[in-house]
Design an enzyme around this catalytic site. Structure first.
Site, PDB file in Angstrom:
ATOM      1  CB  THR A 283      -0.833   0.086   1.294  1.00 42.09           C
ATOM      2  OG1 THR A 283      -0.222   0.214   2.435  1.00 42.09           O
ATOM      3  CG2 THR A 283      -1.694  -1.049   1.211  1.00 42.09           C
ATOM      4  CG  ASP A 284       1.300   5.931  -1.203  1.00 48.28           C
ATOM      5  OD1 ASP A 284       2.088   6.188  -0.404  1.00 48.28           O
ATOM      6  OD2 ASP A 284       1.062   6.634  -2.131  1.00 48.28           O
ATOM      7  CE1 TYR A 285       5.116   7.597   5.472  1.00 48.23           C
ATOM      8  CE2 TYR A 285       3.124   7.977   6.947  1.00 48.23           C
ATOM      9  CZ  TYR A 285       4.312   7.710   6.683  1.00 48.23           C
ATOM     10  OH  TYR A 285       5.151   8.269   7.672  1.00 48.23           O
ATOM     11  CB  THR A 286      -1.220   5.687   6.647  1.00 39.75           C
ATOM     12  OG1 THR A 286      -1.533   6.792   6.123  1.00 39.75           O
ATOM     13  CG2 THR A 286      -0.125   5.909   7.705  1.00 39.75           C
TER      14      THR A 286
END
Length: 760
Positions: A283-286
């Protein structure tokens, strides 16, 4: 972090002799054996990607990293650099966790590592595929010399809305050009053997459709037909995967109602089943945590849904780490879901050679001798020079003579920190030459350079603060604008010519830098007006990470050179081009609108049932505007040179082909000017009649050629039925018989044209 004595448990790690003949069988046996030894907690731990806190791209920062490594609760770390620090973290994993599984180390290496190349949109403007591959190769060499083995690049998102700040990180608006660049970047990063210690795992992002966010607002919703997805937005991702990219990052946006990080159709049906991708999905950040705000449930629910959709690794949010065990007990995820994700993480590490030698990227000697080398800096200077786009050059204002005095005026003149551009997180901002410093070094006292701020970046101090984050400082003068301009005019009186260094700061584009006003800020416009009134020649050196609306500048200035953000060697390269050592050859990878009301604007639009007649500006009951023409200010593919080129009529080897044949389209290109130069010869095709509406033209080929003054070359393109294929209403990729137009020329508007027919 503490330092520990190096010891690798041979009973687990063994010796992994990776050969092309036996790799799959041996790898699968190895991973199967390792999985059989792992506890549930250790498997979930491999799905956890954390940040070391050096560089963050969100509001969350990972905590208690050291103890989590030793407990087997971390599979990867990003934004940790240096062979020494990475070795320390790796030693914790291979010496102090139960199964001694090594960690993968990543970083956002977007357009260079220490040697910074032009921003990706600028690199795309070079239209030079071997050069783009070389920049990725150098980035891989330098990043791996600092201990890294994974980059979150290339970003291949198509964007046709200049309000979206992250347009700067991609290759522009066109499907074909972006797909070509995606392939080159992956090959440049990964090389031919990922187990070499100077190759870098590529990560294709952002999957998918991120550049089509509504209203150009970052992280926003995307709603798109499958037909448009398959024909226009998905091909660059597919090209990167076909080139061998072994990891994919999910995008933040929702897609037709389902956010990417929870989208089973996207991550499993399309990516793995249809495209046969067998790598790692992160995933991307959070992004998993953000599914809560998307309205898909609490953290446990969205973590389970993300895993089942096809995500393997959770970046920073730790939703997998903290909830999957409970979800497994409740039956909302299965053991095989966790095993699948863990296997993909372990296989990635295996392919990087980390089980064989966890410290293969931890050689301080490489760091000293393979970073910021003369060879790398020379390539950066070349790449910058080829990325610049000459937008206007009235009465041959450029190139300038290497004599006299030049005044370099403007807020971008003396800020080395802004020269690398956005997403250059590893750049040494304190030791990067400003435009003025670089020009002085390049010109070696042949030209006297005087300089002045001239104007603040913007009158709005709060906006300037937001636009100069992450150390990208630009000096600010709190005196009245008239006082600052008067001083700049006094400085300019010493000069024979004025170079106005204006436009955006580096952080006015990039992530979370969407804009609704694409004019040059009013403070800078006032300065330009005053400089023009001096009567001296004024050259606008434009810094930007996106298309700006430059109608006024185009009307009032004799010369405009768009330099994007050229990287480490910006100043030297600007001098090379301004003073004629390099003839500019960049071509726009994105359309520049007349005003923001035209957005989204791109060349490959479709006709309407009421198209505006050719040459008309306005017709009632036709598809047009009352207040401005449909035309862009500068079209896709546009870019001037110090010389001129002429094109012959197109010659076709055949005017009719069947499904098993191809034809050759050729033109003769002649350098008719006074300088040697390079030209990007562009091929476009239009399908005149089809089972569904087709674009008015699509880029299908290009060649960058060098011509001495007076020289001619014949440029040939092969056109086959494969080039004519598209996804029809049934999402079948096929060509249809009929008449096609073929266009060849210098940009998407200035073209020669002819026709041919495809028969069954």
């Amino acid at each position: 972090m503490k330092t520990f004595k190096i010891f690798v448990c041979a009973c687990l790690l063994g010796s992994v002799n990776f050969t092309s003949a036996q790799n799959d069988k041996k790898m699968n046996q190895y991973i199967d054996a390792l999985l059989a030894k792992m506890s549930l907690e250790e498997k979930i731990g491999q799905l956890n990607l954390v940040t070391a806190g050096e560089v963050t791209t969100g509001t969350a920062v990972s905590t208690d990293v050291e103890s989590k490594i030793m407990s087997g609760s971390i599979g990867g770390i990003f934004s940790m650099t240096s062979p020494q620090r990475i070795r320390q973290a790796q030693e914790l994993a291979v010496n102090h966790s139960r199964l001694k599984i090594p960690i993968i180390f990543g970083m956002d290496v977007i357009h260079g590592y220490k040697t910074i190349f032009p921003i990706p949109l600028g690199l795309a403007a070079s239209w030079n595929m071997p050069l783009i591959r070389q920049t990725a190769r150098v980035a891989a060499i330098e990043a791996t010399a600092d201990g890294l083995n994974w980059t979150f690049s290339p970003m291949v998102d198509i964007s046709r809305d200049a309000r979206w700040g992250r347009i700067s990180e991609g290759s522009g608006e066109d499907t074909y050009l972006s797909a070509r660049i995606a392939k080159e970047m992956v090959i440049g990063y990964q090389g031919d053997d990922l187990r070499k210690n100077n190759t870098l795992l590529a990560c294709v992002k952002h999957f998918a459709l991120y550049g089509a966010a509504e209203a150009g607002r970052d992280y926003n919703t995307t709603d798109m037909s499958l037909h448009r997805m398959y024909n226009e937005y998905l091909p660059p991702y597919k090209a990167a995967i076909d080139a061998g990219a072994l990891s994919v990052m999910t995008s933040f946006n929702d897609i037709n109602g389902v956010p990417a990080s929870a989208n089973h159709w996207l991550l499993t049906d399309l990516l793995r089943a249809d495209w046969k991708f067998d790598g790692l999905v992160v995933t991307d950040y959070t992004a998993v945590n953000e599914l809560v705000d998307h309205g898909l449930g609490d953290l446990q629910q969205v973590s389970a849904r993300s895993l089942k959709a096809g995500v393997d690794m959770d970046m920073v949010g730790e939703g997998f780490l903290t909830t999957l065990k409970k979800s497994l007990a409740q039956g909302t995820v299965r053991t095989q879901d966790i095993d699948r994700a863990c296997r993909n993480v372990l296989i990635t590490k295996y392919k990087l050679g980390l089980f064989d030698d966890p410290f293969r990227y931890c050689d301080p000697a490489r760091q000293k001798k393979e970073t910021l080398t003369d060879e790398h800096l020379s390539l950066a200077r070349k790449a910058a020079g080829e990325s610049f786009v000459l937008l206007k050059n009235q009465a041959q204002t450029l190139p300038l003579k290497k004599q006299g005095t030049v005044a370099v005026i403007g807020p971008l003149a003396n800020t080395g920190a802004n020269m690398p551009g956005t997403w250059s997180v590893s750049a040494d901002l304190e030791n990067t030459a400003s435009l003025v410093e670089g020009m002085r070094a390049a010109l070696d006292s042949k030209v006297k350079i005087v300089t002045h701020l001239g104007a603040n970046l913007t009158d709005d101090s709060a906006l300037q603060e937001r636009a100069t984050m992450f150390g990208r400082t630009i000096p600010r003068d709190e005196r009245a604008p008239e006082v600052i301009i008067d001083e700049a005019l006094q400085t300019s009186q010493q000069a024979d010519v004025i170079v106005a260094a204006l436009g955006e700061s580096s952080e006015m584009s990039g992530e979370s830098s969407s804009r609704t006003d694409l004019n040059i800020p009013t403070s800078q416009r006032r300065l330009l007006e005053a400089l023009i009134k001096t009567g001296k020649p004024v050259v606008l050196v434009l810094f930007t990470g996106r298309p700006l609306t430059l109608t006024w500048e185009n009307e009032h200035l004799p010369a405009i050179l768009n330099v994007w953000f050229g990287g480490t060697q910006t100043g030297n390269a600007v001098a090379d081009v301004l003073f004629g050592d390099i003839n500019p050859s960049g071509k726009l990878p994105v359309t520049f609108p007349q005003n923001i009301g035209q957005l989204p604007l791109y060349y490959s639009q479709k006709n309407t049932g009421r198209p505006l007649k050719q040459g008309a500006w306005f017709q009632k009951f036709r598809s047009n505007y009352l207040d401005v023409s449909n035309d862009p200010l500068y079209p896709f593919g546009y870019g001037l040179s110090y010389t001129t080129f002429s094109y012959s009529d197109i010659h076709l080897s055949n005017t009719k082909i069947n499904s098993g044949e191809s034809l050759t389209a050729s033109v003769q290109v002649t350098n008719t000017g006074k300088y040697d130069g390079q030209e990007v010869v562009q091929l476009y095709i239009r399908d005149l009649v089809a089972s569904q509406t087709r674009p008015i033209k699509e880029l299908k080929g290009f060649k960058k050629i060098a011509l001495n003054k007076g020289e001619s070359k014949t440029v040939e393109f092969t056109i086959s039925p494969e080039d004519l294929k598209f996804y029809n209403q049934q999402l079948e990729f096929s060509s249809e018989p009929g008449v096609f137009k073929v266009f060849i020329g210098t940009d998407s508007q200035d073209l020669q044209e002819t026709e041919f027919e495809l028969t069954i």
